[in-house]
Design an enzyme around this catalytic site. Structure first.
Site, PDB file in Angstrom:
ATOM      1  CG  HIS A   1      -5.039  -6.127  -0.386  1.00  0.00           C
ATOM      2  ND1 HIS A   1      -6.227  -6.182   0.320  1.00  0.00           N
ATOM      3  CD2 HIS A   1      -5.197  -6.960  -1.450  1.00  0.00           C
ATOM      4  CE1 HIS A   1      -7.063  -6.999  -0.313  1.00  0.00           C
ATOM      5  NE2 HIS A   1      -6.472  -7.485  -1.385  1.00  0.00           N
TER       6      HIS A   1
ATOM      7  CE1 TYR B   1      -9.444  -3.285   0.888  1.00  0.00           C
ATOM      8  CE2 TYR B   1      -8.760  -1.108   0.203  1.00  0.00           C
ATOM      9  CZ  TYR B   1      -8.464  -2.333   0.758  1.00  0.00           C
ATOM     10  OH  TYR B   1      -7.191  -2.618   1.203  1.00  0.00           O
TER      11      TYR B   1
ATOM     12  CD  GLU C   1      -8.928  -8.783  -3.517  1.00  0.00           C
ATOM     13  OE1 GLU C   1      -7.740  -9.123  -3.361  1.00  0.00           O
ATOM     14  OE2 GLU C   1      -9.714  -8.618  -2.569  1.00  0.00           O
TER      15      GLU C   1
ATOM     16  CE  LYS D   1      -3.794  -2.265   2.463  1.00  0.00           C
ATOM     17  NZ  LYS D   1      -4.632  -2.216   3.689  1.00  0.00           N
TER      18      LYS D   1
ATOM     19  CB  THR E   1      -7.503  -6.227   9.583  1.00  0.00           C
ATOM     20  OG1 THR E   1      -7.999  -7.299   8.791  1.00  0.00           O
ATOM     21  CG2 THR E   1      -7.793  -4.901   8.919  1.00  0.00           C
TER      22      THR E   1
ATOM     23  CG  PHE F   1     -12.861   2.123   7.905  1.00  0.00           C
ATOM     24  CD1 PHE F   1     -12.338   1.509   6.772  1.00  0.00           C
ATOM     25  CD2 PHE F   1     -13.606   1.360   8.790  1.00  0.00           C
ATOM     26  CE1 PHE F   1     -12.553   0.164   6.516  1.00  0.00           C
ATOM     27  CE2 PHE F   1     -13.823  -0.001   8.554  1.00  0.00           C
ATOM     28  CZ  PHE F   1     -13.296  -0.598   7.402  1.00  0.00           C
TER      29      PHE F   1
ATOM     30  NE  ARG G   1      -2.277  -5.956   7.048  1.00  0.00           N
ATOM     31  CZ  ARG G   1      -3.430  -6.405   6.594  1.00  0.00           C
ATOM     32  NH1 ARG G   1      -4.097  -7.354   7.257  1.00  0.00           N
ATOM     33  NH2 ARG G   1      -3.950  -5.920   5.484  1.00  0.00           N
TER      34      ARG G   1
ATOM     35  CG  ASN H   1      -3.349  -2.576   7.168  1.00  0.00           C
ATOM     36  OD1 ASN H   1      -3.212  -2.096   6.040  1.00  0.00           O
ATOM     37  ND2 ASN H   1      -4.441  -3.236   7.529  1.00  0.00           N
TER      38      ASN H   1
HETATM   39  N1  UDP Z   1      -9.323  -0.440   7.643  1.00  0.00           N
HETATM   40  C1  UDP Z   1      -9.283   0.757   8.323  1.00  0.00           C
HETATM   41  N2  UDP Z   1      -9.963   0.840   9.530  1.00  0.00           N
HETATM   42  C2  UDP Z   1     -10.647  -0.202  10.052  1.00  0.00           C
HETATM   43  C3  UDP Z   1     -10.681  -1.418   9.346  1.00  0.00           C
HETATM   44  C4  UDP Z   1     -10.001  -1.510   8.140  1.00  0.00           C
HETATM   45  O1  UDP Z   1      -8.668   1.711   7.880  1.00  0.00           O
HETATM   46  O2  UDP Z   1     -11.228  -0.060  11.137  1.00  0.00           O
HETATM   47  C5  UDP Z   1      -8.601  -0.545   6.364  1.00  0.00           C
HETATM   48  C6  UDP Z   1      -7.270  -1.299   6.510  1.00  0.00           C
HETATM   49  O3  UDP Z   1      -6.311  -0.656   5.669  1.00  0.00           O
HETATM   50  C7  UDP Z   1      -7.624  -2.674   5.985  1.00  0.00           C
HETATM   51  C8  UDP Z   1      -8.602  -2.315   4.880  1.00  0.00           C
HETATM   52  O4  UDP Z   1      -9.373  -1.265   5.425  1.00  0.00           O
HETATM   53  O5  UDP Z   1      -6.483  -3.374   5.548  1.00  0.00           O
HETATM   54  C9  UDP Z   1      -9.509  -3.420   4.428  1.00  0.00           C
HETATM   55  O6  UDP Z   1     -10.161  -3.978   5.523  1.00  0.00           O
HETATM   56  P1  UDP Z   1     -10.418  -5.539   5.620  1.00  0.00           P
HETATM   57  O7  UDP Z   1     -11.367  -5.757   6.754  1.00  0.00           O
HETATM   58  O8  UDP Z   1     -10.805  -6.061   4.273  1.00  0.00           O
HETATM   59  O9  UDP Z   1      -8.996  -6.083   6.086  1.00  0.00           O
HETATM   60  P2  UDP Z   1      -7.782  -6.827   5.354  1.00  0.00           P
HETATM   61  O10 UDP Z   1      -8.387  -7.851   4.411  1.00  0.00           O
HETATM   62  O11 UDP Z   1      -6.976  -5.776   4.645  1.00  0.00           O
HETATM   63  O12 UDP Z   1      -7.009  -7.476   6.465  1.00  0.00           O
END
Ligand code: UDP
Length: 162
Positions: A126, A60, A137, A20, A102, A68, A113, A123
């Site tokens: 992805h 997303y 994707e 990212k 996450t 968020f 992470r 974080n």
């Molecule tokens: N995210 C965020 N705040 C939150 C939860 C998620 O900014 O409270 C962002 C974070 O960058 C995360 C992305 O949204 O990686 C996508 O969320 P997802 O639940 O799909 O998690 P991931 O698959 O990336 O672990």
């Protein structure tokens, strides 16, 4: 080298991994690529780009109603990302383990992470979370012609052969 022996169907599983914008800014691209190489996965697609809001919104799409979402979208379009497709046995699940949960607060040391981030909104990386998600994707970010089907000399050493 007998390719037909070395290539089991599940050895062709693919996933989308993206460094990212925060990971690119912090010069973490090489270290993240290294982790996937050393684990035994094969890189079959790689590009650097700045994503559009439309692409991010599609990527997303399940998060569009989250509070968020808009800050996520502006962060993800704020600078270049390095998007990759990695291939290998159970790559979707293993990548999620390598990347960690996450929220970095609960990510173990040794995960991307857990080693490189402290806040959920920054974080670093992805990783697709399911086979179906990975297929969707990969199609969203890459054209089929930009994914390379190449023979990897250590394939028999990293996956069980037939
Ligand atoms: N995210 C965020 N705040 C939150 C939860 C998620 O900014 O409270 C962002 C974070 O960058 C995360 C992305 O949204 O990686 C996508 O969320 P997802 O639940 O799909 O998690 P991931 O698959 O990336 O672990």
């Amino acid at each position: 080298w007998d390719r037909s022996k070395a290539t089991l169907p599940d050895a062709r599983e693919r996933t989308l991994i993206a460094v990212k914008p925060d990971g690119v800014q912090r010069r973490l691209v090489g270290r993240i690529i290294q982790r996937f190489e050393q684990r035994g996965f094969k890189l079959v697609g790689l590009k650097m780009m700045t994503a559009s809001e439309d692409l991010l919104s599609e990527h997303y799409r399940e998060l569009r109603t989250k509070p968020f979402f808009h800050s996520l979208q502006s962060y993800m379009t704020s600078g270049p990302v390095v998007v990759m497709v990695w291939e290998g046995h159970n790559v979707v699940q293993t990548s999620r383990t390598m990347v960690g949960p996450t929220n970095p607060t609960v990510a173990q040391a040794g995960t991307v992470r857990g080693d490189f981030s402290i806040h959920v909104s920054r974080n670093v990386v992805h990783a697709s979370d399911s086979l179906e998600g990975a297929q969707r994707e990969i199609q969203l970010w890459f054209e089929a012609k930009d994914l390379l089907d190449w023979d990897c000399c250590d394939q028999m050493s990293t996956s069980e052969d037939a």
